[in-house]
Design a protein around this motif. Structure first.
Motif, PDB file in Angstrom:
ATOM      1  N   PRO A 187     -14.161  86.218  71.760  1.00  0.00           N
ATOM      2  CA  PRO A 187     -15.432  86.939  71.669  1.00  0.00           C
ATOM      3  C   PRO A 187     -15.900  87.487  73.018  1.00  0.00           C
ATOM      4  CG  PRO A 187     -15.569  84.881  70.458  1.00  0.00           C
ATOM      5  CD  PRO A 187     -14.272  84.862  71.218  1.00  0.00           C
ATOM      6  N   HIS A 188     -15.646  86.781  74.092  1.00  0.00           N
ATOM      7  CA  HIS A 188     -16.054  87.261  75.411  1.00  0.00           C
ATOM      8  C   HIS A 188     -15.338  88.564  75.765  1.00  0.00           C
ATOM      9  CE1 HIS A 188     -17.346  87.279  79.560  1.00  0.00           C
ATOM     10  NE2 HIS A 188     -16.083  87.379  79.941  1.00  0.00           N
ATOM     11  N   TYR A 189     -14.060  88.643  75.460  1.00  0.00           N
ATOM     12  CA  TYR A 189     -13.306  89.874  75.707  1.00  0.00           C
ATOM     13  C   TYR A 189     -13.960  91.036  74.976  1.00  0.00           C
ATOM     14  CZ  TYR A 189      -9.506  93.221  75.972  1.00  0.00           C
ATOM     15  OH  TYR A 189      -8.778  94.356  76.202  1.00  0.00           O
ATOM     16  N   LEU A 190     -14.336  90.806  73.715  1.00  0.00           N
ATOM     17  CA  LEU A 190     -14.969  91.861  72.918  1.00  0.00           C
ATOM     18  C   LEU A 190     -16.331  92.264  73.488  1.00  0.00           C
ATOM     19  CD1 LEU A 190     -13.998  90.611  69.357  1.00  0.00           C
ATOM     20  CD2 LEU A 190     -12.983  92.513  70.640  1.00  0.00           C
ATOM     21  N   GLU A 191     -17.094  91.298  74.011  1.00  0.00           N
ATOM     22  CA  GLU A 191     -18.386  91.608  74.639  1.00  0.00           C
ATOM     23  C   GLU A 191     -18.201  92.491  75.862  1.00  0.00           C
ATOM     24  OE1 GLU A 191     -20.152  87.853  75.593  1.00  0.00           O
ATOM     25  OE2 GLU A 191     -20.298  87.245  73.491  1.00  0.00           O
TER      26      GLU A 191
END
Length: 139
Positions: free
Chosen positions: A127-131
């Motif tokens: 999820p951090h990558y997507l953020e």
């Protein structure tokens, strides 16, 4: 000090087989080979992902002492859009499960395989990558 991921290097005894396997997996040719074709490569490099991260392959003859051991140590995880489908494809291509799909905290899910050349390849939903990607695009 650390500015970002630059290159990860994998080793292979059969560089032609590694090249062909990763061309099939990634859907692209390596952008760099040394020595240049038609000579057999001692080093190959692909640029992949949103940041064109570098995935390099070195003929195992040039591996530092100890780098030719069985899989283990650090695992570099690549974010993928569909973790289950990616793992299924890797296994269908002859990779061997190293760590099964494993849910973690906060929406992170990881898995890793050993490619046919003895390298650990980590994949994950991050999820951090997507953020970070969304922030770059101004979403």
């Amino acid at each position: 000090m650390f500015r970002g991921f630059a290159t990860i290097s994998f080793y292979a005894d059969d560089m032609a087989a590694a090249r062909d396997w990763y061309i099939e997996l990634l859907g692209m040719e390596p952008y760099y080979a040394f020595p240049p074709p038609p000579a057999a490569p001692a080093y190959l490099e692909f640029r992949i992902g949103d940041d064109e991260d570098e995935l390099g392959f070195i003929d195992r003859r040039y591996a530092p002492r100890g780098a030719a051991n069985p899989p283990g140590g650090a695992v570099m995880f690549w974010h993928v859009d569909d973790l289950s489908a990616t793992v299924e494809r890797l296994l269908a291509m002859g990779a061997i499960e190293y760590e099964p799909v494993t849910p973690r905290e906060a929406g992170f899910t990881t898995a890793s395989v050993v490619d046919p050349f003895g390298n650990v390849l980590g994949v994950m939903h991050n999820p951090h990558y997507l953020e970070i990607l969304a922030a770059r695009k101004g979403e």
